[in-house]
Design an enzyme around this catalytic site. Sequence first.
Site, PDB file in Angstrom:
ATOM      1  N   LYS A 247       0.835  -1.193   0.000  1.00 44.11           N
ATOM      2  CA  LYS A 247       0.000   0.000   0.000  1.00 44.11           C
ATOM      3  C   LYS A 247       0.877   1.254   0.000  1.00 44.11           C
ATOM      4  CE  LYS A 247      -3.713  -1.916   2.947  1.00 44.11           C
ATOM      5  NZ  LYS A 247      -4.886  -1.717   2.075  1.00 44.11           N
ATOM      6  N   ARG A 321     -10.233 -11.572   2.236  1.00 47.61           N
ATOM      7  CA  ARG A 321     -11.153 -12.590   1.737  1.00 47.61           C
ATOM      8  C   ARG A 321     -10.513 -13.970   1.722  1.00 47.61           C
ATOM      9  NH1 ARG A 321     -11.972  -9.214  -3.586  1.00 47.61           N
ATOM     10  NH2 ARG A 321     -11.495  -7.652  -1.986  1.00 47.61           N
TER      11      ARG A 321
END
Length: 468
Positions: A247, A321
């Site tokens: 990120k 996920r």
Amino acid sequence: MPATFACPDAPGAIPLEPVEAEACAARLAALGPRAVAWAAANGFTGAAGSVLVLPDAEGGVARVLAGWGTEGTRRRGRFPLAAAAASLAPGVYRLETAPDAAPLTGAALEEACLGWLLAAYRFDRYKPSEREAPLLLPPEGLDTARLEIIAAGAALTQDLINTPASDMGPETLEGRFRALAEVHGAEVEVTAGDALLDANFPMIHAVGRAAAEAPRLLDLRWGREDAQKVTLVGKGVCFDTGGLNIKPGASMGLMKKDMGGAANVMGLAHMIMASGLDVRLRVLVPAVENAISASAFRPGDILTSRKGLTVEVNNTDAEGRLVLADALALASEEAPETLFCLATLTGAARVALGPDIPPFYSDDEVLAAEITAAAARTADPLWRMPFWAPYESLIEPGIADLDNAPSGGMAGSVTAALFLKRFTDVARFAHFDIYGWTPAAKPGRPKGGAMQAARALFSLLEARHGRA
């Protein structure tokens, strides 16, 4: 310490009276010309969130009026009494209504008093609180114990999220998980490190193996064994660098909150267990840190999940996920009556609905209606979104069964929900894509970690299952 109400016999309680804007002039007139003049001098008109402290003859406080606004302004906010709590001096305040006004009752009274408790939250682990919170003495007949349990669950959630990853890695989260279980007499099983591979949790292991602290699956069980099974799954990514798809710095600043799903299911679990709901509760938290090292999983890797589905990793920053998939597959194996998944999963959800309204997904029409009703009556807003079947092809890359990060950036929250749905066969299933953070302080919601969806789900479960 979690906030509590004042003792019923607390001496010297100051009357605290909600005043609607439409009735403000009449109420001030009934209190006398000095009250009218004092209100005029302070610009008090009963506007939502405003407070007027009326002095007595000795210079003390005779009464406090809390502005309740109009019906329109009340629809634009939550927890109207919390604004008063935030501005009043320490002391004990007795909530009452004017002789000719309809008293607060039912859900409105509960919301008002719960908001007062939520406003009292302080995260003072690293810096002592500068101000003692005022105490509220609510009207008789209110289930104060229940509201204190909810406030304690919220405080637990906020503490967990607000604690930085330096003090809230997978090991510490496990410790807090075990402490919660011990308080309520629950059983805990933890699978950690390479044992995850032996126990067939390959995606939890893959995401967390690069970190200094080993990845782990936390598993709590509580309640009588023959009660209906309710399972909670919470994303426990204690910090998310994005992995090798690292990120940017600005996006990494709030990633201590990426275990907000775990924090919320733990807060909800506290409410369920402390209230003695008649359920067989299971709580599953995959606790990892998505870090970067020589053993980090890579873009292009193909992982085989617990369920046997293969997943192509097209972005290591879509790791939540992956760990949830293994936990949901495990949860489904014992076919719980109800399965809830809470996760700080996608930025797309925030783009669509902002920080205050988490979307939820469910194919069960009855459950979806129950969630919507519970959200409305608890001032815990949620918005239903679709498991949109035509988008299934977006998460099917061709080289594997599933793609963890479809290209194009469209419908990111929907495709993430569809991904998770592939790993559960439970009919009464709902997934909540929460934010877990309050960007700016609001009444009853201090800036920082936030409980979202949990109060609505507690109300739903309470109505459906009752107490043992």
